[in-house]
Write an enzyme that holds these catalytic residues in place. Structure first.
Site, PDB file in Angstrom:
ATOM      1  N   CYS A 123       0.566  -1.135   0.157  1.00 26.42           N
ATOM      2  CA  CYS A 123       0.081  -0.086   0.139  1.00 26.42           C
ATOM      3  C   CYS A 123       1.127   1.396   0.021  1.00 26.42           C
ATOM      4  CB  CYS A 123      -0.850   0.009   0.837  1.00 26.42           C
ATOM      5  SG  CYS A 123      -2.470   1.371   1.203  1.00 26.42           S
ATOM      6  N   CYS A 138      -5.994   2.575  -4.277  1.00 27.72           N
ATOM      7  CA  CYS A 138      -5.592   3.039  -3.098  1.00 27.72           C
ATOM      8  C   CYS A 138      -6.265   4.221  -2.795  1.00 27.72           C
ATOM      9  CB  CYS A 138      -4.318   3.887  -3.426  1.00 27.72           C
ATOM     10  SG  CYS A 138      -2.992   4.083  -2.151  1.00 27.72           S
TER      11      CYS A 138
HETATM   12  C1  LIG Z   1      -0.973  -0.078   6.674  1.00 27.69           C
HETATM   13  C2  LIG Z   1      -1.180  -0.519   5.803  1.00 27.69           C
HETATM   14  C3  LIG Z   1      -2.428   0.073   5.062  1.00 27.69           C
HETATM   15  C4  LIG Z   1      -2.693  -0.847   4.025  1.00 27.69           C
HETATM   16  N1  LIG Z   1      -3.814  -0.252   3.090  1.00 27.69           N
HETATM   17  C5  LIG Z   1      -4.864  -0.982   2.061  1.00 27.69           C
HETATM   18  C6  LIG Z   1      -5.686  -0.380   1.324  1.00 27.69           C
HETATM   19  O1  LIG Z   1      -6.713   0.673   2.219  1.00 27.69           O
HETATM   20  N2  LIG Z   1      -5.915  -1.008   0.298  1.00 27.69           N
HETATM   21  C7  LIG Z   1      -5.213  -1.932   0.379  1.00 27.69           C
HETATM   22  O2  LIG Z   1      -6.405  -3.127  -1.349  1.00 27.69           O
HETATM   23  N3  LIG Z   1      -4.221  -2.457   0.468  1.00 27.69           N
HETATM   24  C8  LIG Z   1      -4.274  -1.948   1.728  1.00 27.69           C
HETATM   25  N4  LIG Z   1      -2.124  -2.451   1.781  1.00 27.69           N
HETATM   26  C9  LIG Z   1      -2.011  -3.286   1.611  1.00 27.69           C
HETATM   27  C10 LIG Z   1      -2.130  -4.843   1.975  1.00 27.69           C
HETATM   28  O3  LIG Z   1      -3.033  -5.265   2.973  1.00 27.69           O
HETATM   29  C11 LIG Z   1      -1.612  -5.375   1.463  1.00 27.69           C
HETATM   30  O4  LIG Z   1      -1.353  -5.750  -0.038  1.00 27.69           O
HETATM   31  C12 LIG Z   1      -1.744  -6.795   1.214  1.00 27.69           C
HETATM   32  O5  LIG Z   1      -2.750  -8.612   2.387  1.00 27.69           O
HETATM   33  C13 LIG Z   1      -0.956  -8.333   0.841  1.00 27.69           C
HETATM   34  O6  LIG Z   1      -1.664 -10.035   0.462  1.00 27.69           O
HETATM   35  P1  LIG Z   1      -1.180 -11.114   0.425  1.00 27.69           P
HETATM   36  O7  LIG Z   1      -1.604 -12.023   0.950  1.00 27.69           O
HETATM   37  O8  LIG Z   1       0.415 -11.070  -0.366  1.00 27.69           O
HETATM   38  O9  LIG Z   1       0.410 -11.140   1.887  1.00 27.69           O
HETATM   39  P2  LIG Z   1      -0.179 -10.965   3.707  1.00 27.69           P
HETATM   40  O10 LIG Z   1      -2.324 -10.912   3.600  1.00 27.69           O
HETATM   41  O11 LIG Z   1       0.560  -9.711   3.779  1.00 27.69           O
HETATM   42  O12 LIG Z   1      -0.530 -12.158   3.747  1.00 27.69           O
HETATM   43  C14 LIG Z   1       1.021 -12.975   3.611  1.00 27.69           C
HETATM   44  C15 LIG Z   1       1.234 -14.829   4.568  1.00 27.69           C
HETATM   45  O13 LIG Z   1       2.159 -15.380   4.371  1.00 27.69           O
HETATM   46  C16 LIG Z   1       2.247 -16.106   5.503  1.00 27.69           C
HETATM   47  N5  LIG Z   1       4.113 -16.112   5.373  1.00 27.69           N
HETATM   48  C17 LIG Z   1       4.910 -15.183   5.137  1.00 27.69           C
HETATM   49  N6  LIG Z   1       5.833 -16.479   5.100  1.00 27.69           N
HETATM   50  C18 LIG Z   1       5.157 -17.154   4.431  1.00 27.69           C
HETATM   51  C19 LIG Z   1       6.545 -18.989   4.717  1.00 27.69           C
HETATM   52  N7  LIG Z   1       7.711 -18.746   4.216  1.00 27.69           N
HETATM   53  N8  LIG Z   1       5.454 -19.623   4.656  1.00 27.69           N
HETATM   54  C20 LIG Z   1       4.597 -19.535   4.923  1.00 27.69           C
HETATM   55  N9  LIG Z   1       3.860 -19.017   4.610  1.00 27.69           N
HETATM   56  C21 LIG Z   1       4.424 -17.541   4.860  1.00 27.69           C
HETATM   57  C22 LIG Z   1       2.235 -14.741   6.062  1.00 27.69           C
HETATM   58  O14 LIG Z   1       2.163 -15.478   8.320  1.00 27.69           O
HETATM   59  C23 LIG Z   1       0.726 -14.107   5.713  1.00 27.69           C
HETATM   60  O15 LIG Z   1      -0.166 -15.230   6.778  1.00 27.69           O
HETATM   61  C24 LIG Z   1      -2.397  -2.381   3.797  1.00 27.69           C
HETATM   62  C25 LIG Z   1      -1.631  -2.142   4.200  1.00 27.69           C
HETATM   63  C26 LIG Z   1      -1.312  -1.768   5.462  1.00 27.69           C
HETATM   64  C27 LIG Z   1       0.599  -2.560   5.944  1.00 27.69           C
END
Ligand SMILES: Cc1cc2nc3c(=O)[nH]c(=O)nc-3n(C[C@H](O)[C@H](O)[C@H](O)COP(=O)(O)OP(=O)(O)OC[C@H]3O[C@@H](n4cnc5c(N)ncnc54)[C@H](O)[C@@H]3O)c2cc1C
Length: 399
Positions: free
Chosen positions: A166, A343
């Site tokens: 984000c 965003c």
């Molecule tokens: C402050 C903040 C504000 C945000 N605002 C927005 C917004 O307004 N709108 C929006 O769309 N997005 C927003 N986001 C971004 C959004 O939350 C992320 O882009 C999204 O959660 C990414 O999803 P993901 O599945 O890629 O990663 P995550 O949801 O972070 O999940 C990754 C997972 O992988 C697991 N993992 C890590 N390493 C390993 C491993 N080696 N083996 C097995 N599992 C593992 C972790 O435990 C975790 O559960 C924001 C984020 C933050 C921090």
């Protein structure tokens, strides 16, 4: 016959991306029931977009958290272990307990790693003495503590020199801070400084123009190409390096909201799956790995050249699932992702600019009005509607 544990589909990561893909795969292909394993060591699942509002004191941090077990779709098996290494030539992954797991197809959705230790002094100071960050469940409430008790002085908001999740979040909390300081009548004896490693306020001109107007109205001071490198808590000073001139600059702070640099998780960086920058190297439209066709990826850990958001994943997941199923059926991969991301830039309590755009940095707006205008209705969408849609729709593979 191999006696390794074997699954048709292994998903690495049960965050936003991993759960969306699992839920959609199971809805689209019931025969996969019992044949999908999700590896994730985390007991909790977080709706991270709410953390902006937690840091501003609008909602509780607990409202962003659910048990991981409650999010695993029926038909998928959750294995509470991290994946430590990838052996793509053998179609295997190794878990943190050293077990080798065989897969037919692999989806990598392990999110992003936050480099808290990459800023000197940050690990010792975060959560104390005015140094806060919305980028961690553990510390996000301290941002509100800092804002609530702020009595004037320098409030600095940083953005690092790496891709982050984000890209708009570092400035959203700053606009909320300005609004709060006006309400508590400390704004007149405060300075708000946005110190960002980026070259400008936003990559898409339409929204950059709107945000520049907000910055002018709020009288926020901007220092672009400034990268935070060190915090000196005794003196309450933050040290930045200018990325073009290499000169260092020191600013004193009373409140410092830090967004640390971020990287692909180490298990990916050190693996054959990575591109030169460490992210999972996939085709930008089909989401299939460029060298290992049985591997797909999406979300923050992938090298998709778009802003890393949950909203982007909502558009990536159906494309990935469609192409993965086509690949299983030996059909051509016809679904295409165009880089859509969104965003919701909160510009104050009750105001929001809803930026939506694609790979070409062209606006791709959902509503039939100009979304670069700050609106109360869009603030309510972020605060109330999107969390509901996330838990009830996206996590269940419905939307
Ligand atoms: C402050 C903040 C504000 C945000 N605002 C927005 C917004 O307004 N709108 C929006 O769309 N997005 C927003 N986001 C971004 C959004 O939350 C992320 O882009 C999204 O959660 C990414 O999803 P993901 O599945 O890629 O990663 P995550 O949801 O972070 O999940 C990754 C997972 O992988 C697991 N993992 C890590 N390493 C390993 C491993 N080696 N083996 C097995 N599992 C593992 C972790 O435990 C975790 O559960 C924001 C984020 C933050 C921090």
């Amino acid at each position: 016959m191999s006696d390794l544990r074997t699954f048709r589909v292994v998903i690495v990561g049960g965050g936003s991306a991993g759960i969306m893909v699992a839920a959609r795969l199971l809805r689209a292909r019931p025969s996969l029931h019992g044949n999908i394993a999700i590896f994730d060591p985390s007991e909790k699942h977080y709706y991270q977009p709410l953390w902006t509002l937690v840091g501003a004191g609008v909602v509780s941090k607990e409202s962003s958290e659910k048990e991981e077990a409650s999010q695993i779709p029926k038909g998928a098996l959750w294995i509470k272990e991290a994946i430590e290494s990838f052996l793509p030539e053998m179609h295997q992954v190794r878990t943190s307990r050293g077990e080798m797991i065989q897969y037919e197809y692999l989806v990598v959705a392990a999110g992003i790693e936050i480099g808290w230790d990459k800023i000197k002094g940050l690990p010792e100071t975060i959560g104390n003495g005015g140094v806060c960050s919305n980028y961690s469940y553990e510390y996000v409430s301290y941002t509100w503590e800092c804002l609530r008790t702020f009595s004037g002085g320098n409030a600095i908001f940083t953005q690092p020199n790496t891709p982050i999740k984000c890209g708009g979040a570092p400035q959203k909390i700053m606009y909320l801070a300005d609004d709060h300081m006006r309400k508590t009548k400390v704004r007149s004896h405060s300075q708000i400084i946005y110190a960002s490693a980026n070259a400008g306020i936003f990559a898409v001109k339409k929204y950059a123009d709107a945000l520049q107007y907000v910055i002018n109205r709020k009288n926020i001071h901007t220092n672009f190409r400034w990268n935070l490198i060190e915090i000196l808590p005794e003196k309450k000073e933050a040290i930045f390096v200018h990325l073009d001139t290499n000169q260092t600059h020191t600013l004193s702070y009373d409140m410092l909201h830090v967004v640390p640099p971020m990287f692909a998780p180490r298990c990916i960086r050190d693996s054959p799956l990575a591109d030169v920058a460490g992210w999972v190297e996939i085709d930008a439209t089909t989401l299939q790995h460029t060298r290992y066709p049985r591997i797909f990826s999406l979300g923050d850990c992938s090298n998709l050249p778009t802003s890393k958001t949950g909203a982007a994943i909502r558009k990536q997941a159906p494309v990935l699932v469609s192409n993965l199923l086509a690949f299983m059926d030996q059909q051509s991969l016809s679904a295409r992702y165009d880089g859509y991301t969104s965003c919701p830039i909160v510009t104050g309590y009750n105001r929001l600019i809803l930026a939506e755009f694609d790979y070409k940095l062209e606006p791709r707006e959902t509503f039939p009005f100009d979304q670069s205008k700050e609106r109360y209705s869009m603030y309510r969408v972020k605060k109330d509607l999107l969390p509901f849609l996330y838990w009830q729709g996206m996590m269940k593979g419905r939307i």
